[in-house]
Scaffold this motif. Structure first.
Motif, short mmCIF file in Angstrom:
data_model
loop_
_atom_site.label_atom_id
_atom_site.label_comp_id
_atom_site.label_asym_id
_atom_site.label_seq_id
_atom_site.Cartn_x
_atom_site.Cartn_y
_atom_site.Cartn_z
N UNK A 70 14.53 -24.66 -33.58
CA UNK A 70 13.08 -24.69 -33.67
C UNK A 70 12.47 -24.49 -32.30
N UNK A 71 11.24 -24.01 -32.29
CA UNK A 71 10.42 -23.96 -31.08
C UNK A 71 9.20 -24.84 -31.31
N UNK A 72 8.68 -25.44 -30.23
CA UNK A 72 7.57 -26.38 -30.38
C UNK A 72 6.55 -26.20 -29.28
N UNK A 96 -0.07 -33.76 -30.48
CA UNK A 96 0.13 -32.92 -31.67
C UNK A 96 1.09 -31.80 -31.29
N UNK A 97 2.17 -31.69 -32.03
CA UNK A 97 3.14 -30.62 -31.80
C UNK A 97 3.20 -29.71 -33.02
N UNK A 98 3.09 -28.43 -32.79
CA UNK A 98 3.32 -27.45 -33.84
C UNK A 98 4.74 -26.91 -33.67
N UNK A 99 5.48 -26.90 -34.75
CA UNK A 99 6.91 -26.57 -34.71
C UNK A 99 7.18 -25.42 -35.68
N UNK A 100 7.94 -24.45 -35.23
CA UNK A 100 8.25 -23.29 -36.05
C UNK A 100 9.76 -23.07 -36.05
N UNK A 143 6.39 -23.67 -40.72
CA UNK A 143 5.78 -24.42 -39.63
C UNK A 143 5.51 -25.86 -40.04
N UNK A 144 5.74 -26.77 -39.10
CA UNK A 144 5.47 -28.19 -39.30
C UNK A 144 4.62 -28.70 -38.15
N UNK A 145 3.92 -29.79 -38.40
CA UNK A 145 3.15 -30.46 -37.35
C UNK A 145 3.67 -31.88 -37.20
N UNK A 146 3.88 -32.30 -35.97
CA UNK A 146 4.17 -33.69 -35.66
C UNK A 146 2.94 -34.28 -35.00
N UNK A 147 2.44 -35.37 -35.55
CA UNK A 147 1.27 -36.05 -34.99
C UNK A 147 1.72 -37.41 -34.47
N UNK A 148 1.46 -37.66 -33.19
CA UNK A 148 1.99 -38.85 -32.51
C UNK A 148 0.83 -39.62 -31.86
#
Length: 224
Positions: free
Chosen positions: A173-175, A85-89, A133-138
């Motif tokens: 972006x930062x993650x 799980x990545x939180x991206x801003x 903010x976004x979330x990437x779920x892998x």
């Protein structure tokens, strides 16, 4: 009256604009109900319900999934085969809004969402977590691959020709990337770990990816 119902149904199958599909299904259902054709009315009401349900899980601005979808989907994903799980801003997004206006800021958010959704694994998804903010779920990826995926997303955003939207515009972006590979891990804990790592990336100078292995926190360094 039957001819009217068939004509409306033909309009639907001919490819009406997506935003009108919900009301179109409802209208056709009403027409068939007046004719007493309850089976076909029910079919269109079910289609309208499916569209409404799907729409409730999408962010209205970016068309990516929304926080509601994330909250529903994430707890059910197993960590046994790897779950990242990545939180991206978006870095300094307030400056973008203040300098270029909120309309351009909205365009930036949409473009970033599109870039984040590129090259995801088959079961992966992007969700707007809130604001910028976004979330990437892998699901189903090991830690090294998760790092490569998130770093590739950071690179796509940094190298995108933003000046085509507005001269002088630059977006990065930062993650923060959290990975689990064994045992039960709560969705809340996974998000909290990703959030802490996101702040580590911010403190390290932004436009970076921070992740944690068994020993320490790493921040990917690069020159853009």
């Amino acid at each position: 009256m039957a001819e009217v119902g068939v004509a409306a149904e033909d309009e639907l199958t001919a490819g009406a604009p997506a935003p009108d599909l919900l009301s179109l299904h409802e209208t056709i259902a009403g027409m068939f109900a007046k004719q007493g054709d309850w089976r076909r009315a029910y079919e269109h009401l079910r289609s309208a319900l499916d569209i409404a349900r799907a729409g409730s899980l999408r962010d209205t601005l970016t068309s990516s999934y929304n926080r509601r979808y994330l909250d529903q989907r994430l707890p059910g994903l197993p960590a046994a085969r790897g779950l990242a799980v990545a939180l991206i801003d978006l870095d300094r997004f307030k400056h973008v809004n203040d300098t270029y206006g909120h309309l351009l800021g909205d365009r930036v958010l949409c473009r970033v969402a599109d870039l984040l959704q590129e090259e995801l694994p088959p079961d992966g998804f992007c969700a707007r977590y809130g604001g910028e903010e976004f979330a990437l779920v892998l699901p189903g990826v090991d830690a090294p691959r998760a790092v490569r995926i998130v770093e590739a997303a950071r690179t796509r955003v940094a190298r995108h020709p933003w000046s085509e939207l507005q001269p002088g515009l630059r977006v990065t972006i930062s993650a923060g990337l959290a990975h689990a590979s064994a045992g039960p891990v709560s969705a809340q804990r996974q998000l909290l770990r990703a959030d802490n790592l996101l702040y580590a990336a911010k403190r390290a100078g932004r436009n970076k990816v921070a992740y944690h292995d068994r020993e320490t926190t790493h921040v990917i360094t690069h020159s853009e």
